[in-house]
Write a protein that holds these residues in place. Structure first.
Motif, PDB file in Angstrom:
ATOM      1  N   MET A   2       0.745  -1.046   0.257  1.00 35.27           N
ATOM      2  CA  MET A   2      -0.027   0.097   0.125  1.00 35.27           C
ATOM      3  C   MET A   2       0.926   1.215  -0.042  1.00 35.27           C
ATOM      4  N   LEU A   3       1.774   1.112   0.870  1.00 34.70           N
ATOM      5  CA  LEU A   3       2.817   2.603   0.953  1.00 34.70           C
ATOM      6  C   LEU A   3       3.523   2.651  -0.303  1.00 34.70           C
ATOM      7  N   HIS A   4       3.850   1.619  -1.086  1.00 30.10           N
ATOM      8  CA  HIS A   4       4.624   1.506  -2.415  1.00 30.10           C
ATOM      9  C   HIS A   4       3.889   2.401  -3.368  1.00 30.10           C
ATOM     10  N   LYS A   5       2.521   1.844  -3.279  1.00 30.46           N
ATOM     11  CA  LYS A   5       1.541   2.521  -4.387  1.00 30.46           C
ATOM     12  C   LYS A   5       1.412   4.055  -4.005  1.00 30.46           C
ATOM     13  N   LYS A   6       1.712   4.180  -2.937  1.00 30.39           N
ATOM     14  CA  LYS A   6       1.515   5.697  -2.686  1.00 30.39           C
ATOM     15  C   LYS A   6       2.959   6.635  -2.408  1.00 30.39           C
ATOM     16  N   GLY A   7       4.003   5.844  -3.184  1.00 27.00           N
ATOM     17  CA  GLY A   7       5.107   6.623  -3.219  1.00 27.00           C
ATOM     18  C   GLY A   7       6.119   6.553  -2.471  1.00 27.00           C
ATOM     19  N   TYR A   8       5.953   5.468  -1.385  1.00 27.39           N
ATOM     20  CA  TYR A   8       7.276   5.562  -0.471  1.00 27.39           C
ATOM     21  C   TYR A   8       8.023   4.311  -1.208  1.00 27.39           C
ATOM     22  N   THR A   9       9.304   4.674  -0.883  1.00 26.10           N
ATOM     23  CA  THR A   9      10.318   3.898  -1.577  1.00 26.10           C
ATOM     24  C   THR A   9      11.266   3.004  -0.739  1.00 26.10           C
ATOM     25  N   ASP A  10      11.411   3.659   0.571  1.00 26.95           N
ATOM     26  CA  ASP A  10      12.589   2.918   1.547  1.00 26.95           C
ATOM     27  C   ASP A  10      11.740   2.333   2.578  1.00 26.95           C
ATOM     28  N   LEU A  11      11.267   0.990   2.233  1.00 27.75           N
ATOM     29  CA  LEU A  11      10.509   0.183   2.900  1.00 27.75           C
ATOM     30  C   LEU A  11      11.209  -1.025   3.464  1.00 27.75           C
ATOM     31  N   TYR A  12      11.117  -1.348   4.872  1.00 23.64           N
ATOM     32  CA  TYR A  12      11.776  -2.689   5.439  1.00 23.64           C
ATOM     33  C   TYR A  12      10.703  -3.208   6.282  1.00 23.64           C
ATOM     34  N   MET A  13      10.951  -4.549   6.341  1.00 25.83           N
ATOM     35  CA  MET A  13       9.820  -5.271   7.363  1.00 25.83           C
ATOM     36  C   MET A  13      10.809  -6.394   8.058  1.00 25.83           C
ATOM     37  N   LEU A  14      10.356  -6.549   9.438  1.00 20.93           N
ATOM     38  CA  LEU A  14      11.110  -7.467  10.297  1.00 20.93           C
ATOM     39  C   LEU A  14      10.650  -8.907   9.813  1.00 20.93           C
ATOM     40  N   GLU A  15      11.609  -9.567   9.481  1.00 22.15           N
ATOM     41  CA  GLU A  15      11.607 -11.098   9.284  1.00 22.15           C
ATOM     42  C   GLU A  15      10.995 -11.937  10.286  1.00 22.15           C
TER      43      GLU A  15
END
Length: 126
Positions: A99-112
């Motif tokens: 969802m954030l990527h669709k709104k233009g956020y590019t620096d995204l990280y997720m906890l494995e």
């Protein structure tokens, strides 16, 4: 005839699942707990679980923006700073990142593995 419809439906569902999996891997970085610890203090740390889950325990310094509210609370997130996401196991974080990527956020990280795999400091409301 009915068997072919069932098989086609299963194939379509599997294809959609694979597409989402590979797209998610392309738009965000999944980090081990150690990698996550090294970067989250300089980023926006967002817990996308529901408030009751958050109150039961969360990573120290995290803000609670549940996935169910993310679309209406986007103005709380900056696009010029990394966004570190986590949920209980990883499924909601993945949806939030898409969802954030669709709104233009590019620096995204997720906890494995999500919060259930976290062994660091936590805070909870008693």
């Amino acid at each position: 005839m009915e068997l072919w419809i069932l098989i086609a439906t299963i194939v379509v569902i599997a294809a959609i699942g694979l597409y989402r999996f590979f797209k998610a891997r392309k738009i965000m970085n999944t980090l081990s707990e150690e990698e996550f610890r090294q970067g989250y203090r300089k980023a926006q740390l967002i817990d996308v679980r529901e408030p009751k889950e958050f109150d039961g325990g969360h990573i120290l310094g995290a803000r609670n923006i549940p996935l169910s509210q993310l679309r209406t609370r986007l103005q709380e997130l900056r696009k010029d700073k990394p966004v570190y996401l986590y949920c209980q196991s990883g499924a909601r974080s993945t949806r939030a990142a898409m969802m954030l990527h669709k709104k233009g956020y590019t620096d995204l990280y997720m906890l494995e593995g999500g919060f259930k795999k976290w062994s660091g400091k936590i805070k909870s409301k008693k």
